[in-house]
Design an enzyme around this catalytic site. Structure first.
Site, PDB file in Angstrom:
ATOM      1  N   GLY A  74      28.938  16.455 -46.335  1.00  0.00           N
ATOM      2  CA  GLY A  74      29.912  18.137 -47.784  1.00  0.00           C
ATOM      3  C   GLY A  74      31.168  18.379 -46.458  1.00  0.00           C
ATOM      4  O   GLY A  74      31.488  17.366 -46.203  1.00  0.00           O
ATOM      5  N   GLU A 115      36.140  11.040 -33.566  1.00  0.00           N
ATOM      6  CA  GLU A 115      35.183  12.447 -34.125  1.00  0.00           C
ATOM      7  C   GLU A 115      34.771  12.959 -32.601  1.00  0.00           C
ATOM      8  O   GLU A 115      34.212  13.884 -32.498  1.00  0.00           O
ATOM      9  CB  GLU A 115      34.333  11.929 -34.764  1.00  0.00           C
ATOM     10  CG  GLU A 115      33.277  12.805 -35.762  1.00  0.00           C
ATOM     11  CD  GLU A 115      32.986  12.162 -36.766  1.00  0.00           C
ATOM     12  OE1 GLU A 115      32.291  11.112 -37.111  1.00  0.00           O
ATOM     13  OE2 GLU A 115      31.898  13.323 -37.031  1.00  0.00           O
ATOM     14  N   LEU A 135      24.377  14.979 -33.706  1.00  0.00           N
ATOM     15  CA  LEU A 135      23.428  14.406 -34.414  1.00  0.00           C
ATOM     16  C   LEU A 135      23.922  14.180 -36.107  1.00  0.00           C
ATOM     17  O   LEU A 135      23.273  16.010 -36.216  1.00  0.00           O
ATOM     18  CB  LEU A 135      22.062  14.650 -34.548  1.00  0.00           C
ATOM     19  CG  LEU A 135      21.274  14.403 -34.883  1.00  0.00           C
ATOM     20  CD1 LEU A 135      21.339  13.008 -35.571  1.00  0.00           C
ATOM     21  CD2 LEU A 135      19.501  14.189 -34.801  1.00  0.00           C
ATOM     22  N   SER A 180      25.953   9.918 -38.964  1.00  0.00           N
ATOM     23  CA  SER A 180      26.434   9.385 -37.852  1.00  0.00           C
ATOM     24  C   SER A 180      25.734  10.142 -36.396  1.00  0.00           C
ATOM     25  O   SER A 180      25.704  11.078 -37.530  1.00  0.00           O
ATOM     26  CB  SER A 180      27.870   8.906 -37.826  1.00  0.00           C
ATOM     27  OG  SER A 180      28.394   9.902 -37.172  1.00  0.00           O
TER      28      SER A 180
END
Ligand code: GTP
Ligand code: CA
Length: 557
Positions: free
Chosen positions: A106, A224, A252, A256
């Site tokens: 999303g 990230e 998690l 990825s």
């Protein structure tokens, strides 16, 4: 008819004189013609001056229309910028920033409200609680628009609208908006990925906020992880302090999994991130294991069972007993109808320990290509996990579903998984009827996957309580987008960004602007025509008898 000595139009040559006697007359005529010649030159000279002066006085119409149009356009620009907000701050000095997190499942918009510290120091003060942060999510993720990239632009339009509702209009000119996509788009082919980003840039450009093309990107997995680490340690109050006292982050996600922590081990450069906060430097290990998010791993394991590639009989131990494989085949293989006979080859085993070994097999794929001293997951280098960790996203959702405490040891997750995987699917659905069925179906797999990742691969002890399963610290959600914002806001919106904003605003209101410019041009043309038409057509006659000019107006036909 006006008589004047100051003619306006170029002189028609005076009519030739009647001839008199020859010789004297010739002498006198020559002298006369010489004097006349100079007189005529004088007249021409005067006329040229007059004309040039006449040209200098533009018609009143021309001047008036020019002035009116310029006033209109400047009024328009003033009101447009006023309505979009002059770059500046609200009375309380608060400012805003918007980040769109383009995840695989999303896309979320985060509207951040913050202010600069009092006393002028440049440190921004964030409040990521309800007051300082408002978010909204839309499904599916951007990667779902590979076939129709333009639809991705329309989809994020809703998120931009949310931002417009949350940011005061007068602050739009000071508010930067960024789109940062993660694993979902990382796994999309370059061409559709670029088309999706381009469709989003088109929409972001006319959002009314400050935007630059390079602010709509796919961030690296390592970034990230670093951003998640930053927001975690900001919330814990350890950012800017001793690296030994910081907390690692392990996320998690859907597509990825990220692992980021401060490591004292020497790190290969491809895994090393050095960030400076305040006057402290942090040597971080940061890596994103693409395809090892929970959903990606679950689907790849299910497909390997269905295709029978890894196992003799395709018994999928990660699916609860009695789960209808017909549905599963349709779902994963797109098989329209499954013959009864096919059913015998597939049944769900619902067995935690077998699922754990299958998950470990998945995590060890590619280990033979390891080029480092040791690789814990696939062929990726991962140093020993030192210190405390926050385990977020699916780590948190799984522990929450089983009602485990934030610092539950992995042994508790094994017990929960053994019970759940052995239950019959029909009982589980009845018992957890309010839980999303796709999530419910994955809990057997996720317990086994978490234990095989954290213990069997990353060597976290089964009774080790260094790992905290959570998605927030106090009021602060552990969203990597907030960490990205913290690092960016040290830079702040530059003047160049403001000029980009001006272009964007004009571009957004360009239609009105074009109307006005058009109006201005028409005004000019009309007034020029009127001034030409209004200018009296005059005729000038030289009256030889009286030695003067007669100027007469020519009436228009
Ligand atoms: N069980 C459960 N899972 C959830 C819930 N909400 C989100 N998730 C899952 O948690 C994960 C969310 O992690 P995110 O990082 O937001 O996923 P994402 O950003 O879409 O995917 P990535 O691109 O891999 O980061 C996804 O796998 C979701 O399916 C929930 O309420 N319950
Ligand atoms: Ca994510």
């Amino acid at each position: 008819m006006r008589r004047s000595n100051t003619p306006r139009q170029p002189l028609p040559a005076p009519p030739a004189e009647s001839s008199g006697d020859s010789s004297d007359r010739r002498v006198s005529r020559r002298s006369r013609s010489r004097s006349r010649g100079s007189e005529m030159d004088m007249v021409h000279l005067r006329l040229r001056t007059l004309h040039s002066r006449a040209k200098q006085k533009p018609s009143v119409f021309l001047f008036a229309s020019l002035l009116t149009s310029l006033c209109l356009i400047s009024l328009y620009i003033f009101f447009v910028f006023r309505s979009h907000g002059k770059p500046g701050r609200t009375p309380s000095g608060e400012r805003f920033s918007i980040i769109l997190d383009g995840g695989s499942t999303g896309t979320r918009v985060h509207v951040l409200r913050y202010r600069h510290g009092d006393g002028g120091e440049d440190k921004a003060v964030f409040d990521f609680g309800k007051e300082g942060l408002e978010s909204m999510r839309i499904n599916p993720g951007l990667s779902a628009y590979s076939e129709d990239p333009e639809a991705a632009g329309r989809a994020i339009g809703k998120l931009i609208e949310f931002g417009r509702q949350k940011v005061p209009r007068e602050m739009w000119g000071q508010t930067e908006i960024r789109l940062m996509a993660t694993a979902g788009l990382r796994m999309v082919e370059v061409r559709p990925r670029e088309m999706i980003l381009e469709a989003c840039r088109k929409v972001l450009k006319v959002s009314g906020f400050v935007f630059r093309d390079e602010w709509a990107t796919v961030i690296t997995g390592s970034d990230e992880g670093v951003y998640a680490w930053v927001v975690a340690n900001y919330a814990l109050g350890t950012l800017g302090g001793d690296p030994e006292h910081t907390t690692g982050i392990i996320e998690l996600g859907g597509a990825s999994t990220q692992v980021t922590f401060s490591s004292s081990e020497p790190l290969p450069s491809e895994y090393l991130r050095i960030i400076k906060f305040g006057n402290v430097k942090y040597h971080l290990y940061s890596h994103s294991f693409l395809h090892f998010g929970q959903i990606a791993a679950f689907e790849s394991m299910r497909d390997s069972f269905l295709s029978g590639e890894d196992h003799i009989a395709a018994i999928n131990p990660c699916l609860p007993k009695g789960y209808s494989l017909i549905e599963q085949l349709k779902l994963s293989l797109g098989v329209a109808d499954v013959k009864r006979s096919d059913m015998s080859a597939f049944h769900s085993g619902g067995n935690f320990s077998e699922c754990r070994s299958a998950a470990l097999k998945l995590l060890q794929r590619g280990k033979d290509m390891c080029i480092y001293e040791h690789c814990k997951i696939g062929s990726i280098f991962t140093p020993k996990l030192n210190g405390r960790f926050l385990a977020t996203e699916n780590f948190f959702y799984t522990s929450k579903f089983f009602g485990l405490g934030h610092t539950a040891p992995l042994s508790d997750i094994i017990l929960a998984g053994e019970r759940f995987c052995g239950e019959d699917w029909s009982i589980l659905r009845k018992r957890h009827h309010s839980v999303n069925e796709e999530d419910l179906l994955r809990y057997c797999f996720s317990t086994a996957y978490i234990v095989s990742m954290l213990h069997d691969s990353l060597e976290v002890g089964l009774n080790d309580q260094r790992i905290q399963f959570t998605n927030r610290v106090g009021d602060t959600p552990l969203d990597w987008a907030l960490g990205a914002f913290i690092l960016q806001s040290k830079g702040g919106a530059s003047d160049a960004d403001k000029s980009v904003w001006i272009v964007n605003v004009l571009w957004e209101d360009s239609f009105t602007l074009f109307l006005l410019v058009g109006f201005f041009i028409i005004c000019m043309l009309v007034s020029w025509t009127i001034s030409k038409w209004k200018k009296p057509q005059l005729k000038t006659i030289y009256d030889l008898q009286k030695g003067g000019y007669i100027i007469t107006r020519i009436n228009r036909r």
